[in-house]
Design a protein around this motif. Sequence first.
Motif, short mmCIF file in Angstrom:
data_model
loop_
_atom_site.label_atom_id
_atom_site.label_comp_id
_atom_site.label_asym_id
_atom_site.label_seq_id
_atom_site.Cartn_x
_atom_site.Cartn_y
_atom_site.Cartn_z
N UNK A 19 15.40 -61.89 50.79
CA UNK A 19 16.97 -62.88 51.10
C UNK A 19 16.12 -64.24 50.76
N UNK A 20 15.24 -64.13 51.87
CA UNK A 20 15.05 -65.35 52.19
C UNK A 20 14.01 -66.24 50.81
N UNK A 21 13.50 -65.74 50.01
CA UNK A 21 12.33 -66.13 49.23
C UNK A 21 13.19 -65.74 47.65
N UNK A 22 14.02 -64.63 47.35
CA UNK A 22 13.74 -64.42 46.20
C UNK A 22 15.25 -64.72 45.84
N UNK A 31 28.36 -67.72 49.24
CA UNK A 31 27.47 -66.38 49.31
C UNK A 31 25.69 -66.87 49.72
N UNK A 32 25.63 -68.21 50.17
CA UNK A 32 24.45 -68.93 49.96
C UNK A 32 24.45 -68.43 51.60
N UNK A 36 22.60 -65.91 54.31
CA UNK A 36 21.85 -66.44 55.43
C UNK A 36 21.55 -66.16 56.42
N UNK A 37 23.10 -65.67 56.83
CA UNK A 37 23.07 -65.42 57.40
C UNK A 37 22.88 -63.48 57.96
N UNK A 38 22.84 -62.94 57.01
CA UNK A 38 22.23 -61.46 56.35
C UNK A 38 20.89 -61.35 56.75
N UNK A 45 17.14 -58.28 63.86
CA UNK A 45 16.56 -56.33 63.76
C UNK A 45 15.04 -56.55 64.05
N UNK A 46 14.46 -57.27 63.37
CA UNK A 46 12.67 -56.76 63.28
C UNK A 46 12.56 -56.91 64.75
N UNK A 47 12.92 -58.50 65.59
CA UNK A 47 12.14 -58.22 66.85
C UNK A 47 12.77 -57.01 67.57
#
Length: 111
Positions: A19-22, A31-32, A36-38, A45-47
Motif C-alpha cells: 500500500x505504501x510503496x506501490x 483514495x490516497x 494511507x488509512x488502510x 495489526x502487525x504490531x
Amino acid sequence: MSDGFPTAAQLAEAVEEFLRAELLPTLDGRLRFQTLVAANVMAVLQRELTDGPALREAHAERLTSLGVAGDRELVTAIRSGDFDARFAELLDVLRPSVEASLRIANPKHLR
C-alpha cells in the motif's frame, strides 16, 4: 514463516508495504487518504499480532500486583475510591500499560 507459510503479522506487513510503496504514490485525493488509512491499519495489526499478547499479559500481571483481576475490576475500584490513597502506585502500574497501548496504536506518540 512457520511451516513454510507466512504468519499473519508477516502478511499484514506485506500488505502495508504494498500500500505504501506501490499504491499510495499513484493516488491522490480521497483514495490516497483512504489507502494511507488502510496502510496504517495494517501497521497496527502487525504490531498487535507481534507484540499484543505479551503486552496484555504484562498488563494483567501489573493489575494483579494492585490486587485487581482485570480492567473492569480496576475501574470499579477507582470509582469507589479504593485507590485514592494509592494514587502514585496506581500511576506507576498504569503508565507502562498506556505506553504499551501506544506502542501498538501509534509508536510515534511515544517520542
